[in-house]
Design a protein around this motif. Structure first.
Motif, PDB file in Angstrom:
ATOM      1  N   VAL A   1       0.860   9.626  -5.816  1.00 47.83           N
ATOM      2  CA  VAL A   1       1.390  11.131  -5.474  1.00 47.83           C
ATOM      3  C   VAL A   1       2.397  11.302  -6.432  1.00 47.83           C
ATOM      4  CG1 VAL A   1       2.782  12.665  -4.075  1.00 47.83           C
ATOM      5  CG2 VAL A   1       1.036  10.919  -3.047  1.00 47.83           C
ATOM      6  N   GLY A   2       3.305  10.422  -7.116  1.00 48.43           N
ATOM      7  CA  GLY A   2       4.173  10.786  -8.015  1.00 48.43           C
ATOM      8  C   GLY A   2       3.559  11.092  -9.393  1.00 48.43           C
ATOM      9  N   ALA A   3       2.415  10.351  -9.713  1.00 51.07           N
ATOM     10  CA  ALA A   3       1.573  10.537 -10.995  1.00 51.07           C
ATOM     11  C   ALA A   3       0.970  11.746 -10.873  1.00 51.07           C
ATOM     12  CB  ALA A   3       0.840   9.364 -11.284  1.00 51.07           C
TER      13      ALA A   3
ATOM     14  N   GLY B   1       7.641   7.568  -8.398  1.00 48.58           N
ATOM     15  CA  GLY B   1       7.065   7.103  -7.350  1.00 48.58           C
ATOM     16  C   GLY B   1       7.223   5.693  -6.735  1.00 48.58           C
ATOM     17  N   VAL B   2       7.236   4.835  -7.751  1.00 52.19           N
ATOM     18  CA  VAL B   2       7.473   3.344  -7.413  1.00 52.19           C
ATOM     19  C   VAL B   2       8.944   3.285  -7.094  1.00 52.19           C
ATOM     20  CG1 VAL B   2       7.526   0.944  -8.309  1.00 52.19           C
ATOM     21  CG2 VAL B   2       5.559   2.411  -8.777  1.00 52.19           C
ATOM     22  N   TYR B   3       9.825   3.830  -7.898  1.00 55.72           N
ATOM     23  CA  TYR B   3      11.307   3.758  -7.619  1.00 55.72           C
ATOM     24  C   TYR B   3      11.546   4.483  -6.577  1.00 55.72           C
ATOM     25  CZ  TYR B   3      16.222   4.704  -8.257  1.00 55.72           C
ATOM     26  OH  TYR B   3      17.548   4.667  -7.942  1.00 55.72           O
ATOM     27  N   LEU B   4      11.195   5.337  -5.818  1.00 55.66           N
ATOM     28  CA  LEU B   4      11.509   6.188  -4.793  1.00 55.66           C
ATOM     29  C   LEU B   4      11.154   5.324  -3.605  1.00 55.66           C
ATOM     30  CD1 LEU B   4      12.539   8.459  -3.332  1.00 55.66           C
ATOM     31  CD2 LEU B   4      10.301   9.514  -3.672  1.00 55.66           C
TER      32      LEU B   4
ATOM     33  N   PRO C   1       0.679  -1.242   0.077  1.00 57.21           N
ATOM     34  CA  PRO C   1       0.054   0.095  -0.081  1.00 57.21           C
ATOM     35  C   PRO C   1       0.688   1.387   0.184  1.00 57.21           C
ATOM     36  CG  PRO C   1      -0.793  -1.523   1.610  1.00 57.21           C
ATOM     37  CD  PRO C   1       0.450  -1.979   1.021  1.00 57.21           C
ATOM     38  N   ARG C   2       2.232   1.206   0.625  1.00 54.70           N
ATOM     39  CA  ARG C   2       2.884   2.361   0.682  1.00 54.70           C
ATOM     40  C   ARG C   2       3.589   2.722  -0.926  1.00 54.70           C
ATOM     41  NH1 ARG C   2       8.551   2.418   3.900  1.00 54.70           N
ATOM     42  NH2 ARG C   2       9.586   4.211   2.627  1.00 54.70           N
ATOM     43  N   MET C   3       3.724   1.818  -1.735  1.00 55.94           N
ATOM     44  CA  MET C   3       4.282   1.854  -3.037  1.00 55.94           C
ATOM     45  C   MET C   3       3.126   2.442  -3.570  1.00 55.94           C
ATOM     46  SD  MET C   3       5.359  -0.954  -5.759  1.00 55.94           S
ATOM     47  CE  MET C   3       6.576  -1.554  -4.927  1.00 55.94           C
ATOM     48  N   ALA C   4       1.822   2.088  -3.526  1.00 57.82           N
ATOM     49  CA  ALA C   4       0.673   2.702  -4.286  1.00 57.82           C
ATOM     50  C   ALA C   4       0.469   3.991  -3.983  1.00 57.82           C
ATOM     51  CB  ALA C   4      -0.674   1.930  -3.806  1.00 57.82           C
TER      52      ALA C   4
END
Length: 160
Positions: A88-90, A109-112, A80-83
């Motif tokens: 937020v990144g998108a 966002g996924v990479y970070l 869920p944290r990755m989502a």
């Protein structure tokens, strides 16, 4: 349509955008329903054009999603944290570089998230590839369509 009604439509769209990131939630349909509600209340022709565009965008995104591998994000290590990071990144990418920025923002966002979790760049890149193969492209497709619809709605509301 009054300011409070517009705020409620915007809130339903925001819930829909969050719902895209949750497995099993009808996020894209919430966004479409909010546009439908707005179009039924707004007598201007632009409202109906936005509704038609939203319908076409959602149908196209569904066709693309069916062509992609099924969502198996949990098996790919998504959390869920990755989502949250991806969403937020998108959103930030969409705002900073209108429309096209959503894709690098999502990937960033996924990479970070993975970089913070794993600590090494190489492992984070490998985790990003795994997450995208496990269904990340499906989520990105749906989120991108919903961001386009929300942007079109916001543009139509602010244009009037």
């Amino acid at each position: 349509m009054g300011v409070w009604e517009l705020l409620l439509v915007g809130l339903v769209m925001l819930l829909g955008l969050c719902g895209v990131l949750l497995p099993g939630a009808p996020g894209s349909w919430l966004v479409w329903a909010a546009v439908l509600w707005w179009a039924l209340k707004d007598p201007r022709p632009v409202a109906w054009w936005v509704l038609v565009g939203a319908t076409v965008a959602l149908l196209l995104s569904q066709v693309v999603r069916w062509a992609l591998p099924p969502r198996r994000l949990r098996a790919g290590g998504a959390t869920p944290r990755m989502a949250v990071y991806a969403g937020v990144g998108a959103l930030l990418g969409f705002v900073l570089l209108p429309v096209l920025g959503a894709v690098p923002g999502f990937l960033g966002g996924v990479y970070l998230c993975e970089r913070l979790r794993l600590g090494r760049a190489g492992e984070a890149r490998a985790a990003l590839r795994t997450a995208m193969r496990a269904g990340g492209w499906s989520v990105l497709t749906e989120l991108f369509a919903c961001l386009l619809i929300t942007g079109a709605w916001l543009g139509a509301v602010l244009w009037a």
